[in-house]
Design a protein around this motif. Structure first.
Motif, PDB file in Angstrom:
ATOM      1  N   LYS A   1      37.771  47.801  33.496  1.00 19.56           N
ATOM      2  CA  LYS A   1      37.773  47.759  34.946  1.00 19.56           C
ATOM      3  C   LYS A   1      39.152  48.055  35.536  1.00 19.56           C
ATOM      4  CE  LYS A   1      33.909  44.533  35.060  1.00 19.56           C
ATOM      5  NZ  LYS A   1      33.335  43.302  35.656  1.00 19.56           N
TER       6      LYS A   1
ATOM      7  N   SER B   1      41.389  47.995  39.326  1.00 15.17           N
ATOM      8  CA  SER B   1      41.457  47.522  40.705  1.00 15.17           C
ATOM      9  C   SER B   1      42.031  48.635  41.579  1.00 15.17           C
ATOM     10  CB  SER B   1      42.345  46.276  40.793  1.00 15.17           C
ATOM     11  OG  SER B   1      42.469  45.858  42.133  1.00 15.17           O
ATOM     12  N   ALA B   2      41.190  49.192  42.430  1.00 13.02           N
ATOM     13  CA  ALA B   2      41.631  50.232  43.362  1.00 13.02           C
ATOM     14  C   ALA B   2      40.736  50.184  44.594  1.00 13.02           C
ATOM     15  CB  ALA B   2      41.565  51.611  42.697  1.00 13.02           C
ATOM     16  N   ARG B   3      41.295  50.567  45.721  1.00 13.83           N
ATOM     17  CA  ARG B   3      40.561  50.561  46.992  1.00 13.83           C
ATOM     18  C   ARG B   3      39.998  51.966  47.228  1.00 13.83           C
ATOM     19  NH1 ARG B   3      40.411  47.305  51.557  1.00 13.83           N
ATOM     20  NH2 ARG B   3      40.317  48.370  53.580  1.00 13.83           N
TER      21      ARG B   3
ATOM     22  N   GLN C   1      31.602  47.657  42.631  1.00  9.94           N
ATOM     23  CA  GLN C   1      32.150  46.334  42.343  1.00  9.94           C
ATOM     24  C   GLN C   1      32.162  46.047  40.843  1.00  9.94           C
ATOM     25  OE1 GLN C   1      29.544  43.923  44.774  1.00  9.94           O
ATOM     26  NE2 GLN C   1      30.943  43.981  46.521  1.00  9.94           N
TER      27      GLN C   1
ATOM     28  N   GLY D   1      35.192  47.044  39.082  1.00  9.27           N
ATOM     29  CA  GLY D   1      36.424  46.386  39.503  1.00  9.27           C
ATOM     30  C   GLY D   1      37.013  46.972  40.768  1.00  9.27           C
ATOM     31  N   LEU D   2      36.365  48.007  41.313  1.00  9.95           N
ATOM     32  CA  LEU D   2      36.881  48.689  42.491  1.00  9.95           C
ATOM     33  C   LEU D   2      36.537  47.916  43.768  1.00  9.95           C
ATOM     34  CD1 LEU D   2      35.800  52.306  41.468  1.00  9.95           C
ATOM     35  CD2 LEU D   2      38.052  51.254  41.153  1.00  9.95           C
ATOM     36  N   LYS D   3      37.273  48.203  44.820  1.00  5.53           N
ATOM     37  CA  LYS D   3      37.046  47.567  46.122  1.00  5.53           C
ATOM     38  C   LYS D   3      36.556  48.631  47.097  1.00  5.53           C
ATOM     39  CE  LYS D   3      37.531  44.742  49.691  1.00  5.53           C
ATOM     40  NZ  LYS D   3      36.635  43.587  49.944  1.00  5.53           N
TER      41      LYS D   3
ATOM     42  N   ASP E   1      43.198  53.982  47.971  1.00  2.35           N
ATOM     43  CA  ASP E   1      43.843  54.523  46.773  1.00  2.35           C
ATOM     44  C   ASP E   1      43.166  55.824  46.343  1.00  2.35           C
ATOM     45  OD1 ASP E   1      45.712  52.342  46.284  1.00  2.35           O
ATOM     46  OD2 ASP E   1      43.922  51.140  45.842  1.00  2.35           O
TER      47      ASP E   1
ATOM     48  N   ASN F   1      43.422  54.975  36.790  1.00  2.04           N
ATOM     49  CA  ASN F   1      44.456  54.024  36.397  1.00  2.04           C
ATOM     50  C   ASN F   1      45.782  54.693  36.061  1.00  2.04           C
ATOM     51  OD1 ASN F   1      45.168  51.309  36.059  1.00  2.04           O
ATOM     52  ND2 ASN F   1      44.857  51.410  33.852  1.00  2.04           N
TER      53      ASN F   1
END
Length: 258
Positions: free
Chosen positions: A145, A147-149, A173, A176-178, A200, A257
Motif C-alpha cells: 500500500k 499513501s497518496a492523495r 482505499q 492505501g490511497l486517499k 499527488d 511510490n
C-alpha cells in the motif's frame, strides 16, 4: 429449495441450483465463467466481453441498459443476474414478473464478497465461492500500500470523477490511497477545481471513457500534476477479476511510490 436475499433486500428462490442463467452484468459473467458454468450460462449482454470465447459464442440479450426483454423471456432462464447500477429499474421490474432475479448492489469490497457467496450458492458452486474469497483476501493482504492523495477520472467532456460510496472508491482505499473527492458517487469537475485539490496524482481510467496518452499529457501540462492511466476493469470489476488485482496493483503502486 435454495433461498437467498439479494443486495436490494429481495428474496430469490430456486428449486435447485440454477441450470439456465442469464447474466446482465459483465463482471459477474466473468465470475460465472470462473465457476465453470459453461453449459448453464445461456445469455449475456453485448458488454460481457470477458471471457472472449463467451463473448463470441453466447447468446447476447442486448446492452446492460437496453435489454431485449422478449428474447430473454424466450430463453426461459431459471436465474437472471442483474445489478442495481448497471441495469435499468424498468427492465429489472419487467423481468421480475416472470423470473427469479438476483440483483447485486456493490459499493464496497465486503459487498463484492457477499455477491460471490450468493451467486455461488444459487449456482451450486458454494465451496468454489468460499475458496475464491479466501484467495482474494490473501492476495489483498500482500498489497504494498501507498499513501497518496488522488482523484480518479472516469469521463471527459465534461470531466467526471469518482466520489465516495462506490466500489471504485473502496478499491482506492484498499490500496492505501486517499480519494480527494468527498462528494457522493460520481461528480462533474472543472479543471480549475482539480488544481485546488492538492493532489499527488491524477488517475485516468480506461473505462467507461477510454482515456489515452494525449489526455494524460494535456492534464499534466495544464495542472503540473503527475497523471497515470490505469486499467478501469481492475478498479471496478468485482468478482473473479479480483484475483488479478495483486499482480496489477503492486507494480502500479510502485510507480506511485517513486
Amino acid at each position: 429449495m435454495i433461498k437467498r436475499i439479494d443486495q436490494t433486500g429481495r428474496e430469490v428462490r430456486l428449486e435447485h441450483p440454477a441450470k439456465r442463467i442469464i447474466s446482465l452484468v459483465p463482471s459477474q459473467t466473468e465470475l460465472l465463467h470462473y465457476f465453470g458454468l459453461e453449459e448453464e450460462t445461456i445469455g449475456i449482454t453485448k458488454f460481457c466481453i470477458h471471457p472472449d470465447s463467451w463473448f463470441r459464442s453466447k447468446q447476447r440479450v442486448g446492452g446492460t441498459k437496453n435489454l431485449d426483454i422478449q428474447l430473454i423471456q424466450s430463453l426461459k432462464p431459471d436465474l437472471i443476474i442483474a445489478n442495481k447500477e448497471e441495469n435499468t429499474k424498468e427492465d429489472i421490474e419487467a423481468l421480475q414478473r416472470d423470473f427469479q432475479v438476483y440483483i447485486s448492489d456493490i459499493n464496497t469490497i465486503p459487498e463484492a464478497y457477499q455477491m460471490i457467496k450468493d451467486v455461488g450458492l444459487l449456482c451450486g458452486k458454494e465451496q468454489a465461492a468460499v475458496d475464491l474469497i479466501d484467495t482474494i483476501q490473501e492476495d489483498f493482504s500482500e498489497l504494498n500500500k501507498v499513501s497518496a492523495r488522488v482523484a480518479y477520472f472516469i469521463w471527459k467532456n465534461p470531466y467526471m470523477v469518482v466520489g465516495q460510496s462506490n466500489f471504485i472508491n473502496s478499491m482506492i482505499q484498499e490500496l492505501g490511497l486517499k480519494n480527494a473527492i468527498q462528494d457522493d458517487r460520481y461528480v462533474e469537475i472543472e479543471v480549475e477545481e482539480v488544481a485546488k485539490l492538492n493532489l499527488d496524482y491524477i488517475l485516468l481510467s480506461t473505462e467507461p471513457y477510454p482515456f489515452k496518452e494525449e489526455d494524460k499529457v494535456e492534464l499534466e501540462n495544464r495542472l503540473g500534476i503527475k497523471v497515470l492511466i490505469v486499467d478501469g476493469e481492475m478498479f471496478s470489476w468485482y468478482g473473479s477479476r479480483m484475483l488479478k488485482m495483486k499482480d496489477y496493483f503492486n507494480p502500479m503502486l510502485k510507480l506511485l511510490n517513486v
